[in-house]
Design an enzyme around this catalytic site. Structure first.
Site, PDB file in Angstrom:
ATOM      1  CG  MET A 172      50.047  96.866  82.606  1.00 42.21           C
ATOM      2  SD  MET A 172      48.425  96.595  81.888  1.00 42.21           S
ATOM      3  CE  MET A 172      48.171  94.905  82.245  1.00 42.21           C
ATOM      4  CG  HIS A 186      56.336  88.211  87.033  1.00 42.06           C
ATOM      5  ND1 HIS A 186      56.961  88.108  86.020  1.00 42.06           N
ATOM      6  CD2 HIS A 186      54.970  88.365  86.448  1.00 42.06           C
ATOM      7  CE1 HIS A 186      56.237  88.112  84.818  1.00 42.06           C
ATOM      8  NE2 HIS A 186      55.107  88.411  85.236  1.00 42.06           N
ATOM      9  CG  HIS A 211      57.356  92.509  84.851  1.00 42.84           C
ATOM     10  ND1 HIS A 211      56.576  91.737  85.723  1.00 42.84           N
ATOM     11  CD2 HIS A 211      56.623  92.542  84.016  1.00 42.84           C
ATOM     12  CE1 HIS A 211      55.257  91.694  85.224  1.00 42.84           C
ATOM     13  NE2 HIS A 211      55.243  92.504  84.233  1.00 42.84           N
ATOM     14  N   GLY A 250      58.362  91.349  75.994  1.00 36.74           N
ATOM     15  CA  GLY A 250      58.549  90.058  76.081  1.00 36.74           C
ATOM     16  C   GLY A 250      57.680  89.356  75.067  1.00 36.74           C
ATOM     17  CE  LYS A 251      61.941  85.757  70.871  1.00 35.94           C
ATOM     18  NZ  LYS A 251      62.575  84.494  70.667  1.00 35.94           N
ATOM     19  CD  GLN A 310      51.778  93.893  74.997  1.00 36.76           C
ATOM     20  OE1 GLN A 310      50.703  94.042  75.487  1.00 36.76           O
ATOM     21  NE2 GLN A 310      52.914  93.542  75.636  1.00 36.76           N
ATOM     22  CG  LEU A 335      57.642  83.627  86.129  1.00 41.18           C
ATOM     23  CD1 LEU A 335      58.890  84.279  86.308  1.00 41.18           C
ATOM     24  CD2 LEU A 335      56.881  83.286  87.440  1.00 41.18           C
ATOM     25  CB  SER A 336      51.312  85.591  83.999  1.00 44.10           C
ATOM     26  OG  SER A 336      50.071  86.367  84.074  1.00 44.10           O
ATOM     27  NE  ARG A 372      44.623  89.473  83.608  1.00 41.50           N
ATOM     28  CZ  ARG A 372      45.163  90.252  82.485  1.00 41.50           C
ATOM     29  NH1 ARG A 372      46.177  89.843  81.746  1.00 41.50           N
ATOM     30  NH2 ARG A 372      44.448  91.246  82.316  1.00 41.50           N
TER      31      ARG A 372
END
Ligand code: AMP
Length: 274
Positions: free
Chosen positions: A27, A31, A34, A145-146, A151, A182-183, A185
């Site tokens: 999305m 970072h 990703h 990603g884990k 998901q 890392l996110s 958000r």
């Protein structure tokens, strides 16, 4: 690197590719988490396609769709620097052309718990967009990603249940040096919340240490974790096996410990696979 903004272009490009394709759906607001997916994809595929699309159908009405960070120019630079071949950046009108679409329903057993419980319908939207993207890109390998464990599990189940010919590659969680996962958000966090948020990974480290010392009773582990996170607004701490059934005792190599904590309107999600 080619930026693709239309379905026609993507379909044309895809028809011309006769090589292995590594696909990284995102999305955006990219970072190092990703980037780790992109790097792994780069090692094992001839062509890399990254998609950047903030998918409206996976956001609930009150969620942060309009505020979700968008950094298209920076994202394009990051992809270029990491040898991505194509970025697919559609808009919502392209991805959702009708009002009354065929829908995908995530399985009840694993989508109505944890994230699915607080975000009902979220996984239906995730599977809907991932299936659309899979059908457009037709990748050899797709990277997830884990960090988004539930998901990942549901996407793997969709691939199995709908007989999709795609390998789902599970990627390790990437963290800041101090342990914060890392996110995209994380940018919403105030300085104070950022410091508090570290308690999440600290509590997961504690759990890891206890398990290494052969403590397997999840109540005992949870108690210690809550002790560390006693100032946080914890939405859930869960101990599940890979099938997302709740467990009472740790099963080595088959357990995921999941945490969601809230900081004002920001929900942070982290987990540990043991
Ligand atoms: P998103 O852009 O948040 O939808 O994430 C796109 C992909 O990146 C998903 O497969 C995520 O699980 C993965 N991802 C996000 N954060 C991390 C992280 N810290 N480490 C590894 N993968 C991540």
């Amino acid at each position: 690197m080619q930026i693709i903004n239309t379905l026609e272009e993507l379909i044309k490009v895809r028809k011309s590719i006769n090589k292995s394709i590594g696909f990284v759906p995102t999305m955006g607001a990219l970072h190092d988490g990703h980037i780790s997916l992109i790097k792994l994809a780069r090692e094992n595929n001839q062509i890399i396609i990254v998609s950047i699309f903030v998918n409206p159908t996976q956001f609930l009405a009150h969620e942060d769709l309009d505020k979700y960070p968008r950094k298209d120019l920076e994202d394009i630079e990051i992809c270029k620097n990491n040898n991505v071949d194509y970025i697919f950046m559609p808009n919502k009108e392209m991805m959702y052309q009708g009002l009354d679409e065929v829908l995908i329903k995530a399985p009840k057993l694993s989508s109505y718990i944890l994230e699915g419980k607080t975000r009902p319908g979220h996984f239906d939207g995730v599977l809907q967009v991932v299936l659309k993207l899979f059908n457009l890109v037709r990748p050899t390998n797709a990277y997830f990603g884990k960090k988004d464990a539930q998901q990942l599990s549901l996407i793997s189940q969709m691939v199995k249940d709908l007989f999709l010919d795609i390998n789902i590659i599970e990627c390790e969680i990437i963290r800041e040096e101090d342990g914060l996962a890392l996110s995209s958000r994380n940018i919403y966090l105030s300085k104070e919340h950022r410091i508090e948020a570290l308690k999440i990974s600290q509590s997961l480290n504690k759990a890891k240490e206890l398990i290494q010392n052969n403590i397997i009773d999840t109540n005992e582990i949870k108690f210690e974790m809550i002790n560390i996170m006693n100032t946080l607004d914890i939405e859930y701490i869960a101990f599940v096996n890979r099938e997302f059934n709740e467990i009472k005792y740790i099963e080595k190599n088959n357990t995921i410990i999941l945490i969601v904590a809230k900081f004002n309107n920001t929900r942070l999600l982290d987990n540990l696979w043991v």
